[in-house]
Design a protein around this motif. Structure first.
Motif, PDB file in Angstrom:
ATOM      1  N   HIS A 199       0.842  -1.182   0.000  1.00 14.60           N
ATOM      2  CA  HIS A 199       0.000   0.000   0.000  1.00 14.60           C
ATOM      3  C   HIS A 199       0.881   1.236   0.000  1.00 14.60           C
ATOM      4  O   HIS A 199       1.744   1.411   0.833  1.00 14.60           O
ATOM      5  CB  HIS A 199      -0.957  -0.008   1.199  1.00 14.60           C
ATOM      6  CG  HIS A 199      -0.309  -0.156   2.531  1.00 14.60           C
ATOM      7  ND1 HIS A 199       0.046  -1.371   3.057  1.00 14.60           N
ATOM      8  CD2 HIS A 199       0.054   0.776   3.442  1.00 14.60           C
ATOM      9  CE1 HIS A 199       0.582  -1.183   4.253  1.00 14.60           C
ATOM     10  NE2 HIS A 199       0.609   0.101   4.504  1.00 14.60           N
ATOM     11  N   GLY A 200       0.650   2.074  -1.046  1.00 16.41           N
ATOM     12  CA  GLY A 200       1.433   3.295  -1.179  1.00 16.41           C
ATOM     13  C   GLY A 200       2.839   3.049  -1.721  1.00 16.41           C
ATOM     14  O   GLY A 200       3.679   3.918  -1.665  1.00 16.41           O
ATOM     15  N   GLU A 216      -5.386   0.413  -8.941  1.00 12.38           N
ATOM     16  CA  GLU A 216      -4.321  -0.040  -8.054  1.00 12.38           C
ATOM     17  C   GLU A 216      -4.881  -0.838  -6.887  1.00 12.38           C
ATOM     18  O   GLU A 216      -4.358  -1.902  -6.531  1.00 12.38           O
ATOM     19  CB  GLU A 216      -3.518   1.158  -7.538  1.00 12.38           C
ATOM     20  CG  GLU A 216      -2.622   1.792  -8.573  1.00 12.38           C
ATOM     21  CD  GLU A 216      -1.600   0.818  -9.123  1.00 12.38           C
ATOM     22  OE1 GLU A 216      -0.910   0.147  -8.332  1.00 12.38           O
ATOM     23  OE2 GLU A 216      -1.505   0.703 -10.363  1.00 12.38           O
ATOM     24  N   ASN A 217      -5.947  -0.349  -6.286  1.00 11.71           N
ATOM     25  CA  ASN A 217      -6.537  -1.033  -5.136  1.00 11.71           C
ATOM     26  C   ASN A 217      -7.211  -2.345  -5.524  1.00 11.71           C
ATOM     27  O   ASN A 217      -7.308  -3.276  -4.706  1.00 11.71           O
ATOM     28  CB  ASN A 217      -7.542  -0.118  -4.434  1.00 11.71           C
ATOM     29  CG  ASN A 217      -6.876   0.988  -3.650  1.00 11.71           C
ATOM     30  OD1 ASN A 217      -5.731   0.836  -3.198  1.00 11.71           O
ATOM     31  ND2 ASN A 217      -7.556   2.111  -3.485  1.00 11.71           N
ATOM     32  N   SER A 258      -5.706   3.008   2.115  1.00 12.37           N
ATOM     33  CA  SER A 258      -6.848   3.123   1.208  1.00 12.37           C
ATOM     34  C   SER A 258      -7.219   1.776   0.599  1.00 12.37           C
ATOM     35  O   SER A 258      -8.393   1.506   0.325  1.00 12.37           O
ATOM     36  CB  SER A 258      -6.550   4.135   0.096  1.00 12.37           C
ATOM     37  OG  SER A 258      -5.477   3.692  -0.721  1.00 12.37           O
ATOM     38  N   ASN A 307     -11.170   4.909 -11.593  1.00 14.48           N
ATOM     39  CA  ASN A 307     -10.044   5.814 -11.840  1.00 14.48           C
ATOM     40  C   ASN A 307      -8.741   5.079 -11.541  1.00 14.48           C
ATOM     41  O   ASN A 307      -8.739   3.877 -11.227  1.00 14.48           O
ATOM     42  CB  ASN A 307     -10.175   7.107 -11.023  1.00 14.48           C
ATOM     43  CG  ASN A 307     -10.204   6.848  -9.515  1.00 14.48           C
ATOM     44  OD1 ASN A 307      -9.728   5.814  -9.032  1.00 14.48           O
ATOM     45  ND2 ASN A 307     -10.750   7.789  -8.772  1.00 14.48           N
ATOM     46  N   GLU A 308      -7.630   5.760 -11.625  1.00  8.45           N
ATOM     47  CA  GLU A 308      -6.314   5.125 -11.483  1.00  8.45           C
ATOM     48  C   GLU A 308      -6.131   4.487 -10.108  1.00  8.45           C
ATOM     49  O   GLU A 308      -5.615   3.370  -9.984  1.00  8.45           O
ATOM     50  CB  GLU A 308      -5.214   6.162 -11.735  1.00  8.45           C
ATOM     51  CG  GLU A 308      -3.806   5.583 -11.702  1.00  8.45           C
ATOM     52  CD  GLU A 308      -2.751   6.609 -12.041  1.00  8.45           C
ATOM     53  OE1 GLU A 308      -1.560   6.330 -11.803  1.00  8.45           O
ATOM     54  OE2 GLU A 308      -3.103   7.693 -12.546  1.00  8.45           O
ATOM     55  N   GLU A 309      -6.566   5.189  -9.054  1.00  9.75           N
ATOM     56  CA  GLU A 309      -6.426   4.639  -7.704  1.00  9.75           C
ATOM     57  C   GLU A 309      -7.256   3.364  -7.547  1.00  9.75           C
ATOM     58  O   GLU A 309      -6.826   2.401  -6.903  1.00  9.75           O
ATOM     59  CB  GLU A 309      -6.848   5.670  -6.656  1.00  9.75           C
ATOM     60  CG  GLU A 309      -6.656   5.172  -5.224  1.00  9.75           C
ATOM     61  CD  GLU A 309      -7.024   6.203  -4.181  1.00  9.75           C
ATOM     62  OE1 GLU A 309      -6.672   5.995  -3.002  1.00  9.75           O
ATOM     63  OE2 GLU A 309      -7.666   7.209  -4.533  1.00  9.75           O
ATOM     64  N   ASP A 310      -8.454   3.347  -8.139  1.00 11.81           N
ATOM     65  CA  ASP A 310      -9.287   2.146  -8.089  1.00 11.81           C
ATOM     66  C   ASP A 310      -8.572   0.948  -8.702  1.00 11.81           C
ATOM     67  O   ASP A 310      -8.617  -0.168  -8.170  1.00 11.81           O
ATOM     68  CB  ASP A 310     -10.607   2.370  -8.838  1.00 11.81           C
ATOM     69  CG  ASP A 310     -11.508   3.401  -8.189  1.00 11.81           C
ATOM     70  OD1 ASP A 310     -11.430   3.563  -6.955  1.00 11.81           O
ATOM     71  OD2 ASP A 310     -12.282   4.041  -8.921  1.00 11.81           O
ATOM     72  N   GLY A 354     -14.447   7.448 -10.922  1.00  6.93           N
ATOM     73  CA  GLY A 354     -13.964   6.878  -9.668  1.00  6.93           C
ATOM     74  C   GLY A 354     -15.087   6.246  -8.880  1.00  6.93           C
ATOM     75  O   GLY A 354     -16.181   6.804  -8.769  1.00  6.93           O
TER      76      GLY A 354
END
Length: 315
Positions: A10-11, A271-272, A241, A266-269, A214
């Protein structure tokens, strides 16, 4: 035996993680057996569920089939965009109960999930089975162990002190509202009785959303996932997150099993989602009638709760 597991810290950047063991079976603190001699990914996916059927087989003729089908019929008819907005407003107040994470875990001794075709044990056993299996394969990711423990705590919504909501408003696969229902949803035909199905504002691919908006901006069907997400977030958890993403979307099977609705991510989604795919295998396939010794594992999980949550939470 040594194998490589691709994972995302994470991160941090993706890295390969080595997990080594010489044992054919590993016994965790709670007595849960995790065989290690078949899969190249640590956890062995069993061939059948607790009833001897394939996992998530909604057509199997079991004693639970009618219960599961009726739950989804009610859910697909009653979970509307307006209904979810009202529930999020009501439960977002977090004015029902004040208690600790472990106290809520113990409350799940009273809960059986009617949407689950794979297990009919009290939910605290499912939480611990999932957490202990992940703990063995990812010993350094304590945040993931705790996420597994708490991911279903929102099922307390079934209890009177939390409103005593019906099962269809608490459990089962989740799906977006405000856009067309994708055919990958389980028992899709039931959606034809939903008022939103023929609403021109909600029945197109994008509906009220835009591509790449997102998932945080998407209204999901109401249930234990969204509720626990709200509880964790509003009580200022320090979990990453990816943990909150897992909690909120672990029942979003159309996304993480069928790849539906990805145009809203979105991009963060994205990754998660990598962590959710890791988690989902344990969430689904660790269900067993081999029960965890709760008292043996309790001290470890209490230490994680103290690390990532306040002593008391508002629910």
């Amino acid at each position: 035996m040594t194998f490589l597991v691709a994972q995302t810290e994470h991160g941090a950047e993706i890295e390969n993680k080595k997990v080594t063991t010489d044992a054919e079976e590993l016994f965790l603190d709670g007595g849960f057996v995790v065989p290690k001699n078949v899969s190249n990914d640590g956890f062995v996916v069993p061939g059948n569920n607790a009833f001897g059927n394939s996992f998530r087989d909604y057509s199997a003729e079991t004693d639970r089939k009618k219960i599961v089908e009726e739950l989804y019929r009610q859910s697909h008819i009653n979970q509307t965009y307006d209904f979810v907005k009202k529930m999020r407003e009501e439960y977002g107040k977090l004015d029902k109960v004040e208690m600790s994470i472990w106290e809520s875990c113990e409350l799940l001794n009273e809960v059986v999930d009617d949407s689950d075709p794979d297990l009919d044990e009290p939910q605290i056993q499912h939480l611990l089975q999932t957490a202990e299996a992940i703990r063995k394969d990812y010993p350094n990711e304590d945040w993931l162990h705790l996420t597994a423990l708490i991911h279903d705590l929102g099922k307390v919504l079934l209890l009177p002190s939390f409103g005593g909501l019906p099962q269809w408003a608490v459990v089962g696969d989740t799906f977006p509202l405000g856009c067309a229902f994708d055919e990958s949803n389980v028992l899709y035909e039931q959606f034809k009785g939903n008022p939103d199905y023929n609403n021109p504002s909600y029945n197109t691919k994008n509906g009220v959303y835009s591509v790449g908006c997102g998932l945080d901006n998407v209204v999901m069907s109401w249930g234990h996932d969204d509720y626990m997400y709200l509880v964790a977030k509003e009580n200022k958890t320090t979990l990453p997150s990816a943990a909150l993403f897992i909690i909120r979307y672990h029942s979003f099977y159309p996304l993480h099993r069928a790849g539906a609705y990805k145009h809203l991510m979105n991009e963060e989604d994205h990754e998660n989602l990598k962590w959710l795919h890791i988690f989902n295998k344990y969430d689904l396939y660790s269900k067993s009638r081999v029960l965890i010794d709760v008292e043996k594992v309790k001290p470890y999980y209490i230490s994680l709760i103290e690390k990532y949550f306040p002593a008391k939470l508002k629910w």
